[in-house]
Design an enzyme around this catalytic site. Sequence first.
Site, PDB file in Angstrom:
ATOM      1  CB  THR A  73      -7.800  -8.852 -28.808  1.00  0.00           C
ATOM      2  OG1 THR A  73      -8.248  -8.860 -27.447  1.00  0.00           O
ATOM      3  CG2 THR A  73      -8.331 -10.093 -29.514  1.00  0.00           C
ATOM      4  CD  GLN A  74      -2.833  -8.430 -23.469  1.00  0.00           C
ATOM      5  OE1 GLN A  74      -3.183  -8.805 -22.361  1.00  0.00           O
ATOM      6  NE2 GLN A  74      -2.034  -7.382 -23.636  1.00  0.00           N
ATOM      7  CB  CYS A  75      -9.921 -11.184 -25.538  1.00  0.00           C
ATOM      8  SG  CYS A  75     -10.057  -9.645 -24.602  1.00  0.00           S
ATOM      9  CG  ASP A 127       9.948 -30.501 -28.320  1.00  0.00           C
ATOM     10  OD1 ASP A 127       9.303 -29.448 -28.451  1.00  0.00           O
ATOM     11  OD2 ASP A 127       9.760 -31.298 -27.386  1.00  0.00           O
ATOM     12  CB  SER A 128       6.473 -28.621 -32.152  1.00  0.00           C
ATOM     13  OG  SER A 128       5.813 -28.439 -30.921  1.00  0.00           O
ATOM     14  CB  SER A 129       9.231 -26.188 -27.879  1.00  0.00           C
ATOM     15  OG  SER A 129      10.231 -27.148 -27.595  1.00  0.00           O
ATOM     16  CB  THR A 142       4.395 -35.927 -27.858  1.00  0.00           C
ATOM     17  OG1 THR A 142       5.057 -34.892 -27.135  1.00  0.00           O
ATOM     18  CG2 THR A 142       4.033 -37.043 -26.892  1.00  0.00           C
ATOM     19  CB  THR A 161       0.650 -30.364 -29.027  1.00  0.00           C
ATOM     20  OG1 THR A 161       1.453 -30.461 -27.843  1.00  0.00           O
ATOM     21  CG2 THR A 161       0.134 -31.739 -29.401  1.00  0.00           C
TER      22      THR A 161
END
Length: 360
Positions: free
Chosen positions: A294-296, A75-77, A32, A107
């Site tokens: 971990t998902q945390c 695009d970074s995606s 962007t 980003t």
Amino acid sequence: MTTSGGASLHVHGTVGPPDAEQRLLLLYTGGTIGMTTRADGALVPQDFGRLAAHLRDPDELPVGVTIAAFDDPIDSSAIRPGRWLDIADAVVELAGDHTGVVVLHGTDTMAYSASALAFLLEGVDRPVVLTGSQRPLGERRSDADRNLYTAGAFAALRDGTGAPVVPEVTVAFGDLLLRGCRSRKVSADRFSGFASPDLPPLAHAGVSLEVTASLVRPPGAGGLRRTGGLCADVAALKLHPALDEHTLTAVLTRPGLRGVVIEAYGAGNGPSEPWFLRALEAATASGVVVLVTTQCDSGAVRAGQYATGAALFETGAVAGADLTFEAALTKLMALLDRHPADEVRRLLSVDLVGELSPLV
């Protein structure tokens, strides 16, 4: 120039004070920050004359800036591991007599790219700062100018002896400078879009640039270089209560699979049912490296803290401590490219580029 992966890159010239003592390399990869809005509302790469215009004020950035860009900014995606190699090659090839590097990047996957570059670039002896923006340069209320100048200021920052203050791969976003392999995107719409959950920021950008010197790694030795590549034969799986044996088996028995990152619960917990543990045990026995994160948002995986976690690690899985998911995946890819499985398992627990906290 053409990178080893075949990507074409052009240098678009130098802007800034002609008598500047320092010169930065500004590498535009896409995203962007370097886009402009067409009449139909779509974002497209803007002319580099406009980008250069944002860098001509010597009061804002009193250094010379060499602008380079890939011919096919994306695009970074849409980024793939090959583009990480292209970026690393471009930095090594063009950094030369530049005192720092700023990489303009989208980003969405910037934390992945920053982590990958940390593992790909050895001998980092100068700042390599990634930045981007939530809104394009030149738009009202854009954060692009601020992020661009902040990244440039950190890339140019030297101490009293002329040595770089932060000779690492970092992410500059908002008022923070974060270690690249500890960064994460935490917001899709706030200007404070990135954080480093388990490591304080290396620096803050306010009225002045405030660096926490005790957190900064020393410069690398032997010169900036890329050693090795990335193994893309990896997978990732997030544990959830509806996960079943068929899905798990499909992931772990994928042809050619060499490594997998499992996002577990809490401190490294997962199901204790026999089908789950059997599948992991079979995978590790076949040579697949299983790394558990971990998902945390913060905290660390600790093998055996709970009975359910202990059973998981008895299958041969490796505890990822406080690795971010982005760092876990890219570290696994880098190590699998260079080492056999047993050595990969050992090195996953070794802090290589500041990706792990001590004594975690």
